[in-house]
Design an enzyme around this catalytic site. Structure first.
Site, short mmCIF file in Angstrom:
data_model
loop_
_atom_site.label_atom_id
_atom_site.label_comp_id
_atom_site.label_asym_id
_atom_site.label_seq_id
_atom_site.Cartn_x
_atom_site.Cartn_y
_atom_site.Cartn_z
N LYS A 1 0.84 -1.73 0.14
CA LYS A 1 0.23 0.28 -0.20
C LYS A 1 1.05 1.53 0.06
CE LYS A 1 -2.50 -0.52 4.13
NZ LYS A 1 -1.63 -2.39 3.74
N ARG B 1 12.58 -10.16 4.55
CA ARG B 1 12.77 -8.84 4.88
C ARG B 1 14.38 -8.62 6.10
NH1 ARG B 1 8.83 -3.61 4.48
NH2 ARG B 1 8.06 -5.60 6.82
N ARG C 1 -0.91 -10.24 12.56
CA ARG C 1 -1.02 -9.05 11.73
C ARG C 1 -2.28 -9.51 10.99
NH1 ARG C 1 4.32 -5.95 9.96
NH2 ARG C 1 2.27 -4.06 9.43
N ARG D 1 13.77 -7.73 11.73
CA ARG D 1 12.86 -7.06 12.51
C ARG D 1 11.96 -7.53 13.24
NH1 ARG D 1 9.61 -1.86 10.15
NH2 ARG D 1 9.04 -2.95 9.08
N ARG E 1 -10.25 1.67 9.83
CA ARG E 1 -9.47 -0.38 10.25
C ARG E 1 -10.81 -0.55 10.61
NH1 ARG E 1 -4.13 -0.50 10.52
NH2 ARG E 1 -3.19 1.11 11.31
#
Length: 209
Positions: free
Chosen positions: A13, A123, A166, A155, A88
């Protein structure tokens, strides 16, 4: 053009929002930025938010909605905006309707959970700010940063269990917005897999349709 941007965490996004903003010359409005800005400027809603943030709690809907309302009244939103991260939930969408905000398009970037987990967990980051991906953009040796030689790390947000949690929250709380806006007739869905420019092209076609 007044746009709401939907999509799971890791759907791309942020990347696409930048391109849409540049195309239409409109601001990108994210909830996180609104909260930080309101707290920094000491607005009434910002002071309320600060109490929750400092005690480690989520900022309640009523306060977030007040901040969004304040932000959308600013001059740079006269020709449109992209809302990223708000609403949301369906109650937040209903609150947006009650403000009298007329949304032109609700853009949903569709990416499967498997692809997102693959994208995000691959990542790798460096303390110097450089980012890599084990599959799509690896460093030369896959372990150290090409720029400064430091060891790359994952991370906390990018760890598999965090990403899956999530996604679970997204499916439970945010996905019902697709039905909400489908009924209103302004939902457009775009596949978010492929080259960035190809996805942007699909998005522009969907927004102009």
């Amino acid at each position: 053009m007044k746009i709401i941007l939907l999509g799971a965490p890791g759907a791309g996004k942020g990347t696409q929002a930048e391109k849409i903003c540049a195309h239409y010359s409109i601001p990108q409005i994210s909830t996180g930025n609104i909260i930080r800005e309101a707290m920094k400027n000491g607005t009434p809603a910002g002071k309320k938010a600060q109490e929750f943030v400092h005690s480690g709690q989520l900022v309640p809907d009523a306060v977030v909605i007040e901040m969004v309302d304040d932000r959308l009244k600013q001059d740079d939103c006269k020709n449109g905006f992209i809302l990223d991260g708000f609403p949301r939930t369906v109650p937040q969408a209903e609150a947006l309707d009650q403000m009298g905000v007329q949304i032109d398009k609700v853009l949903d970037i569709e990416v499967s959970d498997d692809v997102i987990v693959d994208r995000v967990t691959g990542r790798r980051v460096c303390t110097c700010g450089a980012t890599y991906h084990v599959q799509y953009n690896p460093s030369t040796d896959g372990v150290h940063c090409n720029k400064c030689g430091s060891e790359l790390t994952i991370r906390k947000d990018d760890e598999p269990e965090t990403v899956k949690e999530r996604l679970r929250v997204f499916h439970e709380q945010t996905e019902p917005l697709k039905d909400y806006y489908q009924h209103k007739g302004n939902l457009v869905m775009v596949e978010g897999v492929g080259a960035v420019d190809e996805i942007t092209k699909r998005i522009m076609q969907a927004l102009e349709a």
